[in-house]
Design an enzyme around this catalytic site. Structure first.
Site, PDB file in Angstrom:
ATOM      1  N   TYR A  28      40.355  32.691  43.983  1.00 26.70           N
ATOM      2  CA  TYR A  28      41.542  32.654  43.134  1.00 26.70           C
ATOM      3  C   TYR A  28      42.476  33.772  43.555  1.00 26.70           C
ATOM      4  O   TYR A  28      42.051  34.907  43.783  1.00 26.70           O
ATOM      5  CB  TYR A  28      41.144  32.838  41.662  1.00 26.70           C
ATOM      6  CG  TYR A  28      42.316  32.918  40.716  1.00 26.70           C
ATOM      7  CD1 TYR A  28      43.069  31.781  40.399  1.00 26.70           C
ATOM      8  CD2 TYR A  28      42.670  34.127  40.121  1.00 26.70           C
ATOM      9  CE1 TYR A  28      44.140  31.854  39.519  1.00 26.70           C
ATOM     10  CE2 TYR A  28      43.741  34.207  39.237  1.00 26.70           C
ATOM     11  CZ  TYR A  28      44.475  33.072  38.945  1.00 26.70           C
ATOM     12  OH  TYR A  28      45.535  33.146  38.075  1.00 26.70           O
ATOM     13  N   ASP A  39      42.336  39.532  49.796  1.00 27.96           N
ATOM     14  CA  ASP A  39      42.751  39.691  48.408  1.00 27.96           C
ATOM     15  C   ASP A  39      41.693  40.542  47.716  1.00 27.96           C
ATOM     16  O   ASP A  39      40.635  40.051  47.331  1.00 27.96           O
ATOM     17  CB  ASP A  39      42.885  38.322  47.741  1.00 27.96           C
ATOM     18  CG  ASP A  39      43.317  38.417  46.284  1.00 27.96           C
ATOM     19  OD1 ASP A  39      43.319  39.535  45.730  1.00 27.96           O
ATOM     20  OD2 ASP A  39      43.635  37.373  45.696  1.00 27.96           O
ATOM     21  N   LYS A  91      44.432  45.697  39.453  1.00 28.36           N
ATOM     22  CA  LYS A  91      43.393  46.100  38.504  1.00 28.36           C
ATOM     23  C   LYS A  91      43.055  47.594  38.573  1.00 28.36           C
ATOM     24  O   LYS A  91      43.742  48.412  37.997  1.00 28.36           O
ATOM     25  CB  LYS A  91      42.151  45.215  38.680  1.00 28.36           C
ATOM     26  CG  LYS A  91      42.437  43.743  38.355  1.00 28.36           C
ATOM     27  CD  LYS A  91      41.204  42.907  38.334  1.00 28.36           C
ATOM     28  CE  LYS A  91      41.488  41.437  38.079  1.00 28.36           C
ATOM     29  NZ  LYS A  91      41.917  41.118  36.727  1.00 28.36           N
TER      30      LYS A  91
END
Length: 417
Positions: free
Chosen positions: A141, A235, A263
């Site tokens: 994702y 990613d 994050k």
């Protein structure tokens, strides 16, 4: 009001009652918990119920909630001013701290989210290579960018179709999708298309379960992109600064051409980043022709929080100590799961995933079809015990520095009560 009343009211004013779908507890018998406050490894909802938190805001809070150093940095930053829309030293401080410690990047640009970072990395890869197509993998994702909301088509390897309404057919055609670990399909994509700009991959896929990949597979991605004049994008929005300071790139020794962060990099504040060597990064405006901008990019509060966060992570033994705590928690969980449910745990670094099989899972085809049903039953057992997991069967759990031995003892007591 209780949680049910808050959620009922939220659904009147907010689509689905939430600002991100996973918060809705969809597929679970339980109502979302409306969190009022937090401290360390604990969160407390509006009803006053305290939970041991293994969601940790889906990963950013590697030090736990309200770490004193990060909290002080945020308060000091707010006292100076919380947005300028101008140059400031705080993003420079954070940029220097990161670039000086990660060998394969020369420059970094901050944005406001992981999705923004991915969006920019794709545009940058296309601008640098002058090619149009990108390869992604089922089970990875990359945020809600149109070109990444794509799933495999029903035809040949590499074909794709949109996985969300609102994503156009033309957009889907520029994304080629293959299965994790399928080098034959990957080779065929490069044979069939001469305009592939990049491969994008989560080197530690952790958004559709925890699908740990082999180093050999990741090395092959590096080799095939180099062979065909494409770029490799890691990613690391989840794994960056979470599994090691340099993320999976450091863990594996495999250097991507472009890396995206999010994050942990902001210490819990909204942030994302794109980083690469200078020859790639200098294609971004104002130096190059790849446009990217953002009013709140490199927000000074987020920059100060991020630096305070990373200064602790850069200390000796931080990650080994965190992994040791994770092993304690996972072992306790395993014993309880063996005695009470049909689940096992897959773990990597300070991440874990509870899954209803004891088989090795490295791609989505191996994920049990009854995972959601089993997770619902597990949630019905854990929430009343005051144990809070990410509220979806496919989301992973996170351990933080705040999960001390004292918290782990409390966790054990709650499990077996």
């Amino acid at each position: 009001m209780n949680n049910e009343q808050f959620f009922e009211q939220a659904q009147v004013y907010i689509p689905g009652g939430v600002h991100s779908p996973v918060r809705s507890f969809k597929g679970l018998d339980l109502c979302p918990r409306f969190i009022k406050q937090s401290q360390g490894a604990y969160i407390t909802d509006e009803e006053g119920t305290e939970f041991i938190d293994f969601c940790m805001s889906f990963g950013p809070l590697i030090l736990g909630h309200k770490h004193p150093k990060v909290q002080s940095a945020i308060i000091e930053a707010v006292n100076r001013g919380w947005t300028y829309g101008a140059c400031e030293k705080y993003s420079l401080d954070l940029a220097k701290f990161i670039v000086d410690r990660i060998s394969f990047i020369d420059k970094i640009r901050f944005v406001s989210s992981g999705t923004e970072a991915v969006m920019t990395s794709l545009r940058l890869a296309r601008g640098f290579t002058k090619k149009s197509k990108v390869i992604k993998f089922n089970g990875c994702y990359h945020g809600h960018v149109d070109s990444m909301l794509i799933k495999s088509g029903s035809g040949l390897a590499g074909t794709s179709t949109a996985s969300s309404l609102g994503v156009t057919e033309n957009c889907a055609k520029d994304t080629l999708v293959v299965d994790l670990g399928d080098m034959e399909a990957l080779e065929k994509c490069f044979q069939d298309h001469d305009d592939i700009a990049a491969i994008i991959v989560e080197p530690l896929p952790a958004n559709y379960g925890l699908l740990v990949q082999t180093n050999d597979f990741l090395k092959q991605l590096k080799e095939i992109t180099k062979k065909h004049g494409a770029l490799l994008i890691f990613d690391e929005v989840i794994s960056g600064f979470r599994v090691a300071f340099g993320g999976m790139a450091e863990k594996t020794g495999i250097e991507p051409d472009i890396v995206t962060y999010g994050k942990v990099i902001g210490g819990g504040m909204p942030v994302g980043a794109i980083a690469a060597r200078s020859e790639i990064m200098d294609h971004l405006a104002p130096l190059g022709g790849v446009y990217q901008a953002g009013t709140l990019s490199a927000n000074p509060v987020a920059m100060c929080a991020g630096l305070a966060n990373l200064e602790i992570l850069a200390q000796d033994n931080f990650y080994s100590n965190l992994e040791a705590q994770t092993h304690k928690i996972v072992n306790i969980f395993k014993q309880w799961l063996d005695a009470n449910t049909q689940h096992s745990i897959i773990t990597h670094s300070s991440l874990f995933w509870i899954v209803s099989t004891d088989q090795k899972i490295s791609n989505v085809d191996r994920i049990p079809h009854n995972l959601g049903e089993k997770f619902n039953k597990l949630s019905n057992l854990l929430i009343p015990k005051g144990i809070y997991l990410s509220p979806n069967a496919y989301e992973v759990g996170f351990v933080s520095q705040a999960h001390t031995d004292e918290v782990i003892e409390d966790f054990k007591k709650r499990l077996w009560s």
